[in-house]
Design a protein around this motif. Structure first.
Motif, PDB file in Angstrom:
ATOM      1  N   ALA A  18       0.902  -1.014   0.006  1.00  0.00           N
ATOM      2  CA  ALA A  18       0.108  -0.052   0.007  1.00  0.00           C
ATOM      3  C   ALA A  18       0.934   1.356   0.000  1.00  0.00           C
ATOM      4  CB  ALA A  18      -0.749   0.077   1.139  1.00  0.00           C
ATOM      5  N   ARG A  19       1.860   1.101   0.773  1.00  0.00           N
ATOM      6  CA  ARG A  19       2.725   2.368   0.770  1.00  0.00           C
ATOM      7  C   ARG A  19       3.398   2.712  -0.659  1.00  0.00           C
ATOM      8  NH1 ARG A  19       6.303   1.790   5.518  1.00  0.00           N
ATOM      9  NH2 ARG A  19       4.779   2.966   6.493  1.00  0.00           N
ATOM     10  N   ASP A  20       3.979   1.487  -1.216  1.00  0.00           N
ATOM     11  CA  ASP A  20       4.479   1.843  -2.594  1.00  0.00           C
ATOM     12  C   ASP A  20       3.378   2.315  -3.605  1.00  0.00           C
ATOM     13  OD1 ASP A  20       7.020   0.549  -1.689  1.00  0.00           O
ATOM     14  OD2 ASP A  20       5.837  -1.519  -2.476  1.00  0.00           O
ATOM     15  N   LYS A  24       2.917   6.247  -5.553  1.00  0.00           N
ATOM     16  CA  LYS A  24       3.016   6.440  -6.866  1.00  0.00           C
ATOM     17  C   LYS A  24       1.596   7.500  -7.093  1.00  0.00           C
ATOM     18  CE  LYS A  24       4.416   1.962  -7.965  1.00  0.00           C
ATOM     19  NZ  LYS A  24       3.905   0.379  -8.490  1.00  0.00           N
ATOM     20  N   LEU A  25       0.821   7.324  -6.424  1.00  0.00           N
ATOM     21  CA  LEU A  25      -0.249   8.225  -6.377  1.00  0.00           C
ATOM     22  C   LEU A  25       0.003   9.675  -6.137  1.00  0.00           C
ATOM     23  CD1 LEU A  25      -2.925   6.021  -5.105  1.00  0.00           C
ATOM     24  CD2 LEU A  25      -2.766   6.650  -7.384  1.00  0.00           C
ATOM     25  N   ASP A  26       0.794   9.702  -4.957  1.00  0.00           N
ATOM     26  CA  ASP A  26       1.505  10.972  -4.572  1.00  0.00           C
ATOM     27  C   ASP A  26       1.974  11.694  -5.664  1.00  0.00           C
ATOM     28  OD1 ASP A  26       0.253  10.801  -2.007  1.00  0.00           O
ATOM     29  OD2 ASP A  26       2.292  10.092  -1.017  1.00  0.00           O
ATOM     30  N   ARG A  27       3.020  10.897  -6.420  1.00  0.00           N
ATOM     31  CA  ARG A  27       3.797  11.560  -7.554  1.00  0.00           C
ATOM     32  C   ARG A  27       2.847  12.092  -8.506  1.00  0.00           C
ATOM     33  NH1 ARG A  27       6.913   6.842  -7.709  1.00  0.00           N
ATOM     34  NH2 ARG A  27       6.281   6.734 -10.103  1.00  0.00           N
ATOM     35  N   LEU A  28       1.714  11.506  -8.716  1.00  0.00           N
ATOM     36  CA  LEU A  28       0.768  11.599  -9.869  1.00  0.00           C
ATOM     37  C   LEU A  28      -0.159  13.028  -9.556  1.00  0.00           C
ATOM     38  CD1 LEU A  28      -0.707  11.170 -12.553  1.00  0.00           C
ATOM     39  CD2 LEU A  28      -2.355   9.563 -11.204  1.00  0.00           C
ATOM     40  N   HIS A  29      -0.612  13.146  -8.123  1.00  0.00           N
ATOM     41  CA  HIS A  29      -1.157  14.253  -7.865  1.00  0.00           C
ATOM     42  C   HIS A  29      -0.260  15.341  -7.623  1.00  0.00           C
ATOM     43  CE1 HIS A  29      -2.286  16.848  -4.482  1.00  0.00           C
ATOM     44  NE2 HIS A  29      -3.586  16.501  -4.548  1.00  0.00           N
ATOM     45  N   ASP A  30       1.141  15.289  -7.329  1.00  0.00           N
ATOM     46  CA  ASP A  30       1.961  16.414  -7.462  1.00  0.00           C
ATOM     47  C   ASP A  30       2.160  16.905  -8.910  1.00  0.00           C
ATOM     48  OD1 ASP A  30       2.172  16.410  -4.783  1.00  0.00           O
ATOM     49  OD2 ASP A  30       4.100  15.585  -4.576  1.00  0.00           O
ATOM     50  N   ALA A  31       2.345  15.919  -9.839  1.00  0.00           N
ATOM     51  CA  ALA A  31       2.619  16.030 -11.117  1.00  0.00           C
ATOM     52  C   ALA A  31       1.213  16.927 -11.795  1.00  0.00           C
ATOM     53  CB  ALA A  31       2.806  14.952 -12.077  1.00  0.00           C
ATOM     54  N   VAL A  32       0.106  16.587 -11.600  1.00  0.00           N
ATOM     55  CA  VAL A  32      -1.145  17.069 -12.148  1.00  0.00           C
ATOM     56  C   VAL A  32      -1.372  18.421 -11.460  1.00  0.00           C
ATOM     57  CG1 VAL A  32      -3.512  17.020 -11.829  1.00  0.00           C
ATOM     58  CG2 VAL A  32      -2.306  15.157 -12.420  1.00  0.00           C
ATOM     59  N   LYS A  61     -11.203  16.818 -10.114  1.00  0.00           N
ATOM     60  CA  LYS A  61     -11.690  15.308  -9.956  1.00  0.00           C
ATOM     61  C   LYS A  61     -10.456  14.291  -9.815  1.00  0.00           C
ATOM     62  CE  LYS A  61     -14.230  11.948 -11.446  1.00  0.00           C
ATOM     63  NZ  LYS A  61     -14.115  10.939 -10.354  1.00  0.00           N
ATOM     64  N   ILE A  62      -9.217  14.623 -10.483  1.00  0.00           N
ATOM     65  CA  ILE A  62      -7.973  13.685 -10.261  1.00  0.00           C
ATOM     66  C   ILE A  62      -7.595  13.744  -8.946  1.00  0.00           C
ATOM     67  CG2 ILE A  62      -5.819  13.201 -11.067  1.00  0.00           C
ATOM     68  CD1 ILE A  62      -6.686  14.506 -13.999  1.00  0.00           C
ATOM     69  N   THR A  63      -7.262  15.107  -8.500  1.00  0.00           N
ATOM     70  CA  THR A  63      -6.656  15.196  -7.173  1.00  0.00           C
ATOM     71  C   THR A  63      -7.614  14.616  -5.999  1.00  0.00           C
ATOM     72  OG1 THR A  63      -7.477  17.748  -6.996  1.00  0.00           O
ATOM     73  CG2 THR A  63      -5.442  17.108  -7.844  1.00  0.00           C
ATOM     74  N   SER A  64      -8.966  14.928  -6.354  1.00  0.00           N
ATOM     75  CA  SER A  64      -9.803  14.290  -5.216  1.00  0.00           C
ATOM     76  C   SER A  64      -9.989  12.809  -5.281  1.00  0.00           C
ATOM     77  CB  SER A  64     -11.407  14.835  -5.152  1.00  0.00           C
ATOM     78  OG  SER A  64     -11.708  14.628  -6.541  1.00  0.00           O
ATOM     79  N   ASP A  65      -9.930  12.223  -6.357  1.00  0.00           N
ATOM     80  CA  ASP A  65      -9.945  10.891  -6.448  1.00  0.00           C
ATOM     81  C   ASP A  65      -8.441  10.283  -6.038  1.00  0.00           C
ATOM     82  OD1 ASP A  65     -12.310  10.660  -7.890  1.00  0.00           O
ATOM     83  OD2 ASP A  65     -11.532  10.171  -9.715  1.00  0.00           O
TER      84      ASP A  65
END
Length: 183
Positions: A18-20, A24-32, A61-65
């Protein structure tokens, strides 16, 4: 070539914690958020979508998802205890969730970023390798998403293929474990 790379990598991705996956989701959040202005411009160039609409229907929508998924992911990954049939009395029964493997996501033109990255968020959370095919009718948004995906992920885990219906047709010939289509 990319399909074979992902096939060889799918067990490693499936075994991620889950941490891994949250990283990945955190990196996507920051990039968006970092590419917000460029995403707005790409959608304006593709079909004159106003920046405030991009913020509401795409970026938010993306950041809240991502935030929702991040907060629930560890719980979703835990095995869930269920009732054991009488015939197996003395043992325990659990539902253990497993990744599908290789996922193809084909998205439409009208909300190109959120309808590409939204399903991808779920596929990342579930521990899958992902192949994205956005609409050919939004070339600027597709190029922007490809830039983000290329920066964040190795193609053996997440890849984006631009192109027209012929590309989609060829992708559909491959034995994906799951196909997500919005159209």
């Amino acid at each position: 070539r990319i399909f074979a790379l992902q096939k060889n990598n799918q067990q490693k991705v499936a075994d991620s914690t889950a941490r891994d996956r949250i990283k990945k989701l955190d990196r996507l959040h920051d990039a968006v958020l970092n590419y917000r202005t460029e995403i707005q411009q790409a959608l304006y160039n593709d079909f004159r979508k106003h920046p405030s609409e991009v913020d509401i229907a795409e970026i938010y929508k993306i950041t809240s998802d991502i935030k929702h998924t991040r907060s629930h992911l560890a719980k979703w990954m835990r095995p869930r205890k269920v009732g054991t049939p009488m015939a197996q009395m003395g043992s325990s029964s659990y539902i253990h969730y497993e990744p599908k493997g290789q996922v193809l996501i084909i998205s439409p033109w009208n909300f190109p970023v959120s309808l590409t990255f939204g399903p991808m968020i779920s596929a990342i959370a579930a521990g899958n390798c992902i192949f994205l095919k956005p609409s050919e009718y939004t070339p600027h948004a597709s190029a922007m998403m490809k830039k983000i995906i290329t920066e964040l992920f190795d193609e053996s885990e997440v890849a984006l293929m631009e192109g027209d219906v012929e590309v989609s047709t060829e992708l559909l010939k491959l034995p994906f474990n799951h196909i997500f289509f919005t159209g």
